[in-house]
Design a protein around this motif. Structure first.
Motif, PDB file in Angstrom:
ATOM      1  N   GLU A  75      49.639  36.144  31.392  1.00 33.62           N
ATOM      2  CA  GLU A  75      49.559  37.136  32.467  1.00 33.62           C
ATOM      3  C   GLU A  75      48.209  37.855  32.403  1.00 33.62           C
ATOM      4  O   GLU A  75      48.127  39.028  32.034  1.00 33.62           O
ATOM      5  CB  GLU A  75      50.711  38.138  32.362  1.00 33.62           C
ATOM      6  N   PRO A  76      47.140  37.144  32.750  1.00 29.56           N
ATOM      7  CA  PRO A  76      45.801  37.741  32.627  1.00 29.56           C
ATOM      8  C   PRO A  76      45.593  38.968  33.507  1.00 29.56           C
ATOM      9  O   PRO A  76      44.808  39.847  33.180  1.00 29.56           O
ATOM     10  CB  PRO A  76      44.870  36.601  33.045  1.00 29.56           C
ATOM     11  N   GLY A  77      46.311  39.020  34.633  1.00 35.47           N
ATOM     12  CA  GLY A  77      46.137  40.146  35.539  1.00 35.47           C
ATOM     13  C   GLY A  77      46.589  41.464  34.935  1.00 35.47           C
ATOM     14  O   GLY A  77      46.005  42.512  35.196  1.00 35.47           O
ATOM     15  N   VAL A  78      47.666  41.413  34.124  1.00 36.84           N
ATOM     16  CA  VAL A  78      48.169  42.634  33.480  1.00 36.84           C
ATOM     17  C   VAL A  78      47.103  43.198  32.551  1.00 36.84           C
ATOM     18  O   VAL A  78      46.790  44.398  32.573  1.00 36.84           O
ATOM     19  CB  VAL A  78      49.468  42.332  32.708  1.00 36.84           C
ATOM     20  N   TRP A  79      46.546  42.297  31.725  1.00 43.75           N
ATOM     21  CA  TRP A  79      45.484  42.736  30.797  1.00 43.75           C
ATOM     22  C   TRP A  79      44.277  43.260  31.571  1.00 43.75           C
ATOM     23  O   TRP A  79      43.672  44.267  31.208  1.00 43.75           O
ATOM     24  CB  TRP A  79      45.091  41.546  29.917  1.00 43.75           C
ATOM     25  N   ARG A  80      43.931  42.593  32.685  1.00 41.13           N
ATOM     26  CA  ARG A  80      42.757  42.981  33.466  1.00 41.13           C
ATOM     27  C   ARG A  80      42.927  44.375  34.047  1.00 41.13           C
ATOM     28  O   ARG A  80      42.019  45.212  33.993  1.00 41.13           O
ATOM     29  CB  ARG A  80      42.538  41.958  34.577  1.00 41.13           C
ATOM     30  N   THR A  81      44.104  44.649  34.629  1.00 42.86           N
ATOM     31  CA  THR A  81      44.335  45.957  35.228  1.00 42.86           C
ATOM     32  C   THR A  81      44.384  47.055  34.176  1.00 42.86           C
ATOM     33  O   THR A  81      43.863  48.151  34.382  1.00 42.86           O
ATOM     34  CB  THR A  81      45.637  45.944  36.048  1.00 42.86           C
ATOM     35  N   MET A  82      45.007  46.769  33.022  1.00 47.21           N
ATOM     36  CA  MET A  82      45.030  47.767  31.951  1.00 47.21           C
ATOM     37  C   MET A  82      43.627  48.072  31.438  1.00 47.21           C
ATOM     38  O   MET A  82      43.308  49.193  31.057  1.00 47.21           O
ATOM     39  CB  MET A  82      45.902  47.274  30.793  1.00 47.21           C
ATOM     40  N   THR A  83      42.769  47.055  31.450  1.00 50.52           N
ATOM     41  CA  THR A  83      41.408  47.226  30.934  1.00 50.52           C
ATOM     42  C   THR A  83      40.503  47.915  31.934  1.00 50.52           C
ATOM     43  O   THR A  83      39.725  48.801  31.586  1.00 50.52           O
ATOM     44  CB  THR A  83      40.800  45.856  30.557  1.00 50.52           C
ATOM     45  N   THR A  84      40.591  47.510  33.208  1.00 48.23           N
ATOM     46  CA  THR A  84      39.656  48.009  34.222  1.00 48.23           C
ATOM     47  C   THR A  84      40.193  49.176  35.033  1.00 48.23           C
ATOM     48  O   THR A  84      39.433  49.911  35.655  1.00 48.23           O
ATOM     49  CB  THR A  84      39.279  46.889  35.202  1.00 48.23           C
ATOM     50  N   GLY A  85      41.540  49.303  35.067  1.00 48.91           N
ATOM     51  CA  GLY A  85      42.129  50.349  35.892  1.00 48.91           C
ATOM     52  C   GLY A  85      42.122  50.031  37.370  1.00 48.91           C
ATOM     53  O   GLY A  85      42.332  50.914  38.201  1.00 48.91           O
ATOM     54  N   GLU A  86      41.903  48.744  37.718  1.00 53.48           N
ATOM     55  CA  GLU A  86      41.830  48.358  39.121  1.00 53.48           C
ATOM     56  C   GLU A  86      43.018  47.484  39.507  1.00 53.48           C
ATOM     57  O   GLU A  86      43.558  46.746  38.677  1.00 53.48           O
ATOM     58  CB  GLU A  86      40.527  47.601  39.401  1.00 53.48           C
ATOM     59  N   HIS A  87      43.382  47.565  40.782  1.00 54.40           N
ATOM     60  CA  HIS A  87      44.473  46.761  41.323  1.00 54.40           C
ATOM     61  C   HIS A  87      44.101  45.282  41.249  1.00 54.40           C
ATOM     62  O   HIS A  87      43.025  44.876  41.680  1.00 54.40           O
ATOM     63  CB  HIS A  87      44.714  47.191  42.773  1.00 54.40           C
ATOM     64  N   SER A  88      44.975  44.460  40.680  1.00 51.84           N
ATOM     65  CA  SER A  88      44.780  43.007  40.647  1.00 51.84           C
ATOM     66  C   SER A  88      45.731  42.392  41.663  1.00 51.84           C
ATOM     67  O   SER A  88      46.946  42.562  41.575  1.00 51.84           O
ATOM     68  CB  SER A  88      45.058  42.449  39.249  1.00 51.84           C
ATOM     69  N   LYS A  89      45.169  41.656  42.608  1.00 50.49           N
ATOM     70  CA  LYS A  89      45.952  41.202  43.757  1.00 50.49           C
ATOM     71  C   LYS A  89      46.158  39.698  43.706  1.00 50.49           C
ATOM     72  O   LYS A  89      45.223  38.930  43.490  1.00 50.49           O
ATOM     73  CB  LYS A  89      45.206  41.588  45.038  1.00 50.49           C
ATOM     74  N   ASN A  90      47.416  39.287  43.910  1.00 49.28           N
ATOM     75  CA  ASN A  90      47.770  37.863  43.998  1.00 49.28           C
ATOM     76  C   ASN A  90      47.251  37.059  42.802  1.00 49.28           C
ATOM     77  O   ASN A  90      46.604  36.031  42.962  1.00 49.28           O
ATOM     78  CB  ASN A  90      47.255  37.256  45.300  1.00 49.28           C
ATOM     79  N   ILE A  91      47.531  37.550  41.606  1.00 43.77           N
ATOM     80  CA  ILE A  91      47.127  36.863  40.379  1.00 43.77           C
ATOM     81  C   ILE A  91      48.259  35.926  39.953  1.00 43.77           C
ATOM     82  O   ILE A  91      49.431  36.303  39.914  1.00 43.77           O
ATOM     83  CB  ILE A  91      46.832  37.867  39.256  1.00 43.77           C
ATOM     84  N   LYS A  92      47.902  34.690  39.631  1.00 37.47           N
ATOM     85  CA  LYS A  92      48.900  33.717  39.202  1.00 37.47           C
ATOM     86  C   LYS A  92      49.214  33.923  37.721  1.00 37.47           C
ATOM     87  O   LYS A  92      48.320  34.172  36.910  1.00 37.47           O
ATOM     88  CB  LYS A  92      48.390  32.293  39.429  1.00 37.47           C
ATOM     89  N   ALA A  93      50.513  33.821  37.365  1.00 40.00           N
ATOM     90  CA  ALA A  93      50.935  34.063  35.985  1.00 40.00           C
ATOM     91  C   ALA A  93      52.149  33.200  35.657  1.00 40.00           C
ATOM     92  O   ALA A  93      52.771  32.589  36.539  1.00 40.00           O
ATOM     93  CB  ALA A  93      51.264  35.549  35.788  1.00 40.00           C
ATOM     94  N   LYS A  94      52.491  33.144  34.353  1.00 43.41           N
ATOM     95  CA  LYS A  94      53.669  32.418  33.885  1.00 43.41           C
ATOM     96  C   LYS A  94      54.592  33.411  33.202  1.00 43.41           C
ATOM     97  O   LYS A  94      54.171  34.172  32.334  1.00 43.41           O
ATOM     98  CB  LYS A  94      53.266  31.308  32.916  1.00 43.41           C
ATOM     99  N   THR A  95      55.871  33.397  33.600  1.00 45.13           N
ATOM    100  CA  THR A  95      56.823  34.369  33.068  1.00 45.13           C
ATOM    101  C   THR A  95      57.315  33.958  31.688  1.00 45.13           C
ATOM    102  O   THR A  95      57.037  32.870  31.194  1.00 45.13           O
ATOM    103  CB  THR A  95      58.032  34.500  34.005  1.00 45.13           C
ATOM    104  N   LEU A 183      37.931  36.094  31.885  1.00 43.27           N
ATOM    105  CA  LEU A 183      38.939  36.731  32.730  1.00 43.27           C
ATOM    106  C   LEU A 183      40.340  36.675  32.117  1.00 43.27           C
ATOM    107  O   LEU A 183      41.309  37.064  32.739  1.00 43.27           O
ATOM    108  CB  LEU A 183      38.957  36.069  34.110  1.00 43.27           C
ATOM    109  N   GLY A 184      40.425  36.155  30.886  1.00 46.65           N
ATOM    110  CA  GLY A 184      41.698  36.189  30.169  1.00 46.65           C
ATOM    111  C   GLY A 184      42.485  34.912  30.179  1.00 46.65           C
ATOM    112  O   GLY A 184      43.571  34.851  29.597  1.00 46.65           O
ATOM    113  N   ILE A 185      41.991  33.832  30.805  1.00 48.39           N
ATOM    114  CA  ILE A 185      42.694  32.545  30.807  1.00 48.39           C
ATOM    115  C   ILE A 185      42.088  31.701  29.686  1.00 48.39           C
ATOM    116  O   ILE A 185      41.002  31.129  29.833  1.00 48.39           O
ATOM    117  CB  ILE A 185      42.564  31.842  32.167  1.00 48.39           C
ATOM    118  N   MET A 186      42.778  31.637  28.573  1.00 45.91           N
ATOM    119  CA  MET A 186      42.194  31.059  27.364  1.00 45.91           C
ATOM    120  C   MET A 186      42.492  29.570  27.212  1.00 45.91           C
ATOM    121  O   MET A 186      41.793  28.874  26.472  1.00 45.91           O
ATOM    122  CB  MET A 186      42.715  31.805  26.120  1.00 45.91           C
ATOM    123  N   ASP A 187      43.546  29.065  27.886  1.00 48.19           N
ATOM    124  CA  ASP A 187      43.880  27.659  27.706  1.00 48.19           C
ATOM    125  C   ASP A 187      43.071  26.778  28.662  1.00 48.19           C
ATOM    126  O   ASP A 187      42.328  27.269  29.509  1.00 48.19           O
ATOM    127  CB  ASP A 187      45.384  27.425  27.903  1.00 48.19           C
TER     128      ASP A 187
END
Length: 456
Positions: A75-95, A183-187
C-alpha cells in the motif's frame, strides 16, 4: 487500544482519531465502499489498521483487517500520504486478503501534524485477473527490437514503460525501477498491470481509446512532479509507451523564480512609494517658499521624479521587465496635466496607434525625456496665447522608434543659449548617451517640433 499499543500517538492525537472514526460510520453508506483508518506503526515502512467502516452492501473483506499491518510494499499510497501529508488519489494497492483495490487516501491531522490516514477502497481484482489470464494465454517474449534497445534505454534519464494491448507491462528501463522504488513500490514492476502503476485517473481502456494518442501533461505524486508522455506503438505485441520525465527540479526552480519575481515587484512598489514621498516633500517645500523661481524649480523636480516613478509603478504590477511604452507615456502625461491644471486651455494629446514593449531602463529614460519636452512646451510655448495644443506622437518602423513632441505655440530658435538650459541638456544627454539615438529639431512654419529617434 491499538493506537496506544502500536503507535507513538499522544492522547490528544488518539482523541482526533476517535472523532474521525465516528465520522467514518456516517461516510460508509454515502460512499458505498470500505473505509479505513490507518496510523503509523513503531516499525518502519508499515502502518496499523485501527478502524474499518463497512458499507451496508457487501464488504470486500471476509475478515476484519483491524489490527493488521498495512505494508509500504503493498500500500504505497498510505506511506506516501503519511510522509507528505498530501491526498493520494486512485492509488493501486493489495489488501491483506490479496485483493487488488484502488485507494483514495486522505491525511488525518492534529493541528499541523499528520497522525494517520483515512482510506476509501474499491475492488479492481476482477479487472486485473481477467487481463492477467488473457495475457498468460497470449504472452510471448519481448520482440527482438525491444531487446536490442534495452541496454540503450537504461542510460536515458526518462523512465520508459511499454505495455501490451492487455495493459501488462512488457518493458521498462532502469530509470523506471528507480522511480517506482522511490515511490514505495519495491517489488518487480515488469509483468504488473497498468492499474497498479498508473499515475492518473485514466483507465487503460480510456488510454487506448483516446485517439489524440500522443499527449504530454504534468502529474504530481507527493513532492515529485513528472511530465507524462503517451505514445502509441504501431505493433501487434506492444501498444502504448509511457515516458515519464522527472521535472521536480524544474518546478522547484519555477517556484523560486516566481518568488524572486514577486520580491522584485515588491521592490519596484517600494521605490515608487519612496519617489512619491520625495515628490510630496518637495511640494511641501514649494508651498513654503515665496520665491517664484524656487517654486518653478521644485515643481520641475517633482515632475521629473514622478516620471521615473511611472516606470516603477508599471513594473510593480507585472512579471516581465518589459513595459508597454504607451502606458509609460500615458502615466507621464497624466501627471503633467495634473501639475499644469491651471493651464486647462492647453490640450495635451497623445496618438496611441502603435503599441510595443520596451525594456524598463529605456522606458525610464524616455519618460524623463518626454517629461522635459512637454514641460518645456507648457512653460514657454504659449506665452501671450490663450489656448494651444501639445501632441506626443510615437511611430515605429521595423527596429527604429521615433517620438515627437509638437506644439502650435509661438515657436523658438534652437540656439546655443537654449541648449544650455537644464531641461534641454537633460534631453540631449539622455538621447545621446542612454538611448544611443539622435535628437532632431526641424524648422517648422508654426509652433515647434522636437523629435528623437533610437533603435530598440
Amino acid at each position: 487500544m491499538l493506537c496506544q499499543k502500536y503507535s507513538s500517538l499522544t492522547d490528544d492525537d488518539i482523541k482526533s482519531i476517535t472523532k474521525m472514526s465516528d465520522a467514518v460510520d456516517l461516510m460508509v453508506n454515502t460512499f458505498e465502499c470500505d473505509i479505513f483508518i490507518d496510523v503509523p506503526s513503531h516499525q518502519k515502512d508499515e502502518a496499523i489498521v485501527v478502524y474499518h467502516g463497512k458499507p451496508q452492501g457487501v464488504s470486500m473483506y471476509k475478515e476484519s483487517p483491524v489490527g493488521e499491518k498495512a505494508m509500504r510494499l503493498n500500500e504505497p499510497g498510505v506511506w506516501r500520504t503519511m510522509t507528505t501529508g498530501e491526498h493520494s488519489k486512485n492509488i493501486k494497492a493489495k489488501t491483506q486478503e490479496n485483493r487488488y483495490v484502488t485507494q483514495n487516501i486522505y491525511p488525518i491531522r492534529n493541528r499541523e501534524k499528520v497522525i494517520g490516514t483515512l482510506i476509501t477502497e474499491r475492488d479492481i481484482s476482477f479487472d486485473i485477473e481477467k487481463n492477467f489470464n488473457i495475457n498468460n494465454k497470449n504472452h510471448e517474449s519481448l520482440p527482438s527490437t525491444l531487446m536490442s534497445i534495452k541496454s540503450l534505454n537504461d542510460y536515458l534519464d526518462d523512465a520508459i514503460l511499454i505495455f501490451d494491448k492487455y495493459g501488462i507491462l512488457q518493458f521498462k528501463n532502469v530509470k523506471a525501477d528507480i522511480l517506482y522504488k522511490s515511490l514505495g513500490i519495491m517489488d518487480e514492476i515488469e509483468g504488473k498491470h497498468y492499474y497498479e502503476l498508473a499515475f492518473n485517473d485514466m483507465s487503460f481502456e480510456q488510454l487506448m481509446e483516446d485517439q489524440t494518442l500522443n499527449f504530454d501533461h504534468e502529474v504530481k505524486i507527493g513532492n515529485y512532479y513528472f511530465l507524462m508522455k503517451k505514445v502509441l506503438v504501431e505493433k501487434t505485441d506492444v501498444k502504448v509507451a509511457i515516458i515519464l520525465r522527472d521535472i521536480t527540479q524544474l518546478k522547484d526552480k519555477e517556484a523560486e523564480i516566481t518568488l524572486q519575481t514577486v520580491a522584485i515587484r515588491e521592490i519596484h512598489h517600494r521605490i515608487k512609494n519612496n519617489l512619491q514621498t520625495i515628490a510630496s516633500l518637495l511640494r511641501v517645500q514649494s508651498r513654503r517658499s515665496n520665491n517664484t523661481e524656487v517654486k518653478e524649480i521644485l515643481s520641475d523636480s517633482v515632475n521629473r521624479i514622478l516620471s521615473i516613478a511611472a516606470t516603477h509603478e508599471l513594473l510593480s504590477k507585472q512579471l516581465s521587465d518589459e513595459i508597454n511604452l504607451n502606458e509609460v507615456i500615458r502615466f507621464v502625461l497624466q501627471n503633467l496635466q495634473r501639475s499644469y491644471s491651471d493651464n486647462n486651455q492647453i490640450a495635451l494629446l497623445f496618438n496611441e496607434k502603435e503599441e510595443f514593449l520596451i525594456d524598463s531602463d529605456k522606458a525610464t529614460v524616455i519618460a524623463l525625456i518626454i517629461n522635459e519636452l512637454v514641460q518645456n512646451c507648457y512653460d514657454h510655448a504659449f506665452v501671450g496665447k490663450e489656448k494651444g495644443e501639445i501632441q506626443v506622437k510615437v511611430s515605429k518602423m521595423e527596429n527604429n522608434v521615433s517620438i515627437s513632441v509638437i506644439d502650435d505655440g509661438i515657436g523658438f530658435a534652437y540656439s546655443n543659449e537654449v541648449k544650455k538650459s537644464f531641461g534641454i541638456s537633460i534631453v540631449e544627454s539622455y538621447v545621446k548617451d542612454k538611448l544611443k539615438g539622435k535628437l532632431l529639431v526641424p524648422k517648422v512654419n508654426r509652433g515647434s517640433t522636437i523629435s528623437f529617434q533610437f533603435q530598440l
